[in-house]
Write a protein that holds these residues in place. Sequence first.
Motif, PDB file in Angstrom:
ATOM      1  N   UNK A 175      31.542 -50.099 -12.080  1.00 46.01           N
ATOM      2  CA  UNK A 175      31.882 -49.933 -13.481  1.00 46.01           C
ATOM      3  C   UNK A 175      32.435 -48.435 -13.691  1.00 46.01           C
ATOM      4  N   UNK A 176      33.671 -48.585 -14.082  1.00 44.97           N
ATOM      5  CA  UNK A 176      34.280 -47.303 -14.650  1.00 44.97           C
ATOM      6  C   UNK A 176      34.540 -47.270 -16.260  1.00 44.97           C
TER       7      UNK A 176
ATOM      8  N   UNK B  37      28.812 -46.053 -10.443  1.00 46.64           N
ATOM      9  CA  UNK B  37      29.481 -45.902 -11.748  1.00 46.64           C
ATOM     10  C   UNK B  37      30.182 -44.571 -11.801  1.00 46.64           C
ATOM     11  N   UNK B  38      31.336 -44.696 -12.608  1.00 41.66           N
ATOM     12  CA  UNK B  38      31.912 -43.663 -12.659  1.00 41.66           C
ATOM     13  C   UNK B  38      32.395 -43.487 -14.221  1.00 41.66           C
ATOM     14  N   UNK B  39      32.134 -42.307 -14.672  1.00 43.43           N
ATOM     15  CA  UNK B  39      32.246 -42.302 -16.409  1.00 43.43           C
ATOM     16  C   UNK B  39      32.963 -40.571 -16.326  1.00 43.43           C
TER      17      UNK B  39
ATOM     18  N   UNK C 273      26.482 -42.377  -8.130  1.00 45.04           N
ATOM     19  CA  UNK C 273      27.421 -42.659  -9.173  1.00 45.04           C
ATOM     20  C   UNK C 273      28.108 -41.299  -9.377  1.00 45.04           C
ATOM     21  N   UNK C 274      29.088 -41.261 -10.400  1.00 44.72           N
ATOM     22  CA  UNK C 274      30.018 -39.973 -10.698  1.00 44.72           C
ATOM     23  C   UNK C 274      29.920 -40.068 -12.022  1.00 44.72           C
ATOM     24  N   UNK C 275      29.025 -38.931 -12.623  1.00 45.83           N
ATOM     25  CA  UNK C 275      28.853 -38.727 -14.212  1.00 45.83           C
ATOM     26  C   UNK C 275      29.754 -37.434 -14.395  1.00 45.83           C
ATOM     27  N   UNK C 276      30.893 -37.348 -14.953  1.00 46.96           N
ATOM     28  CA  UNK C 276      31.486 -36.252 -15.266  1.00 46.96           C
ATOM     29  C   UNK C 276      32.151 -36.205 -16.636  1.00 46.96           C
ATOM     30  N   UNK C 277      32.279 -34.915 -17.246  1.00 49.13           N
ATOM     31  CA  UNK C 277      33.170 -34.860 -18.535  1.00 49.13           C
ATOM     32  C   UNK C 277      33.933 -33.884 -18.486  1.00 49.13           C
ATOM     33  N   UNK C 278      35.306 -34.239 -18.266  1.00 46.58           N
ATOM     34  CA  UNK C 278      36.388 -33.200 -18.238  1.00 46.58           C
ATOM     35  C   UNK C 278      37.355 -33.407 -19.821  1.00 46.58           C
TER      36      UNK C 278
ATOM     37  N   UNK D 246      28.351 -39.519  -5.142  1.00 45.37           N
ATOM     38  CA  UNK D 246      29.061 -40.319  -5.974  1.00 45.37           C
ATOM     39  C   UNK D 246      29.589 -41.630  -5.634  1.00 45.37           C
ATOM     40  N   UNK D 247      30.399 -42.012  -6.424  1.00 41.75           N
ATOM     41  CA  UNK D 247      31.028 -43.581  -6.280  1.00 41.75           C
ATOM     42  C   UNK D 247      31.971 -43.716  -5.026  1.00 41.75           C
ATOM     43  N   UNK D 248      32.613 -42.559  -4.496  1.00 40.17           N
ATOM     44  CA  UNK D 248      33.504 -42.677  -3.826  1.00 40.17           C
ATOM     45  C   UNK D 248      33.420 -42.204  -2.371  1.00 40.17           C
ATOM     46  N   UNK D 249      33.641 -42.583  -1.279  1.00 36.31           N
ATOM     47  CA  UNK D 249      33.797 -41.773   0.112  1.00 36.31           C
ATOM     48  C   UNK D 249      34.820 -40.757  -0.111  1.00 36.31           C
TER      49      UNK D 249
END
Length: 517
Positions: A316-317, A338-340, A361-366, A508-511
């Motif tokens: 889920x993104x 998950x990517x947010x 999962x990748x939780x970031x906030x830019x 994270x969610x990606x290789x």
Amino acid sequence: MRHYYYVLVTLLLIALSSCRNDFSFEPSTGNLEFSKDTIYLDTVFTNIGSSTYTLKVYNRSNKDIKIPSVRLGQGDASKYRLMVDGIPGKVFNNVELLAKDSMYIFVETTINYNDFSAPDAQYLYTDKIEFDYGTNYQKVDLVTLVKDAYFIYPGRTNGVYEQVEVGVDENGNTLTTRGRNLNHSHPTNGDEFLWKKDKPYVIYGYAAVPSGETLNVQAGARIHFHAESGLIVQQGASLKVAGTKSVTEALENEVIFEGDRLEQDFSEVPGQWGTIWLRNGSTAHDLKNLTIKNAVVGILTEGNDGTDETLKLTNVQIYNSANVGLLARNAHIKGDNIVINRAGQAALACTFGGKYLFRQSTFVNYWSRPNQVAVAIDNGSDQQLIPLEMAQFDNCILFGSSNIPLSMTRNNSQAFNFRFNNCLIKFFDVAQQFSNNNLYPIANTTDYSNCRIAVNSNSFKPDFKNPNKNQLIIGNNSDAKAFGTTMTNPFLEDILGNVRPNGGSDLGAYNHVIFEN
């Protein structure tokens, strides 16, 4: 004497004005210039008006000219509308344009898909703006993609719209908002508890899933919400999103929830619609291969049904949320891949306790301003104290544009159980205000097990491709590369369906990939 002075001045002004030659407009010679040769009005849904598009017309010559005709190619039958020098219409004669000057033409359209015999659920509608005739003829093409759609909107009786329940106030009175319950046998849409991929869905107000019902969303479905609209899943109801992996960049099998403004300028604008609201008492939600864009809150989930997976998220993104990407209140969530990114307050907020497990999962906030966080966790307030049973993050990335993209708020009278395993976490404690705070990684290595803590800009970088554009795949130089523990099924693949390497998973969610220059 003063009277004669005023008379003399008046006569002088009249004399000077009589010496001015009236503007003399010559016929256009076909040498107009345009700000663009084709106007693409993006995509519109049937019977929904487009945005207003602008064409600028230049007279580069030293002569005042008169354009004999400015018109739509299909004349009055055209589905486009023009405004030329402030006058609406479809055909204009003898349009004047001064030397070295320009004018604006504004273009709009509203098209009924059913007026045309199209073999598919969409088609291109074209026309042109024509200038002059014969050897002086010039044109600017107009192109619009028109889509048929299922429309879900509240009915109105005597000027009053249908309402759906959203809660109760402090006095026990029912609170409502504009919307309507879905219908198994809607006269136009058919079974509204199955959202299909054959045509987009356009939602006005809140579409509600009533108690005892399940809304199933097919792979490839496209759901568009108007301003102040969304989806509410009521007590005893469920949401199932069955997206699958796509094989092209068109994301043909992904399910996408976004706003109904399809113009390119709106593609990344936050806050265009409300939220996906999973109300307290709703149950057994399972969302797979779903992208949510440009909401106020991507997903708002309240309470739990007593199981560990009241809300299960896989691949889920969530992007560009005006407030929060995923807002949980005493929820039970299991999330994998998950990517947010980009939220006005927090990408992920686990509030009022609950039970949470997030892996790979990748939780970031830019966000455009640096005061937002990637992850916020609390166990309630003085008025409502709820235990945080568990908040566990395995093989995750927590990063962002702020120095400390992690917020932890604990009420000591309630349980506050959290753990980060093999995570990459940004924590620039420049003022050392958290150096003795056991909620954070500098003072607490037990609950941040085998984590890489980036304490300054020179340490432990995720090497995202372009986080400001929500491109959060990591590069070959990432410190998240091969740092995670190897996990078994269902973690053999990343969010793109690529097999994870043996002997240490990328966080994270990606290789990771090798970026092209």
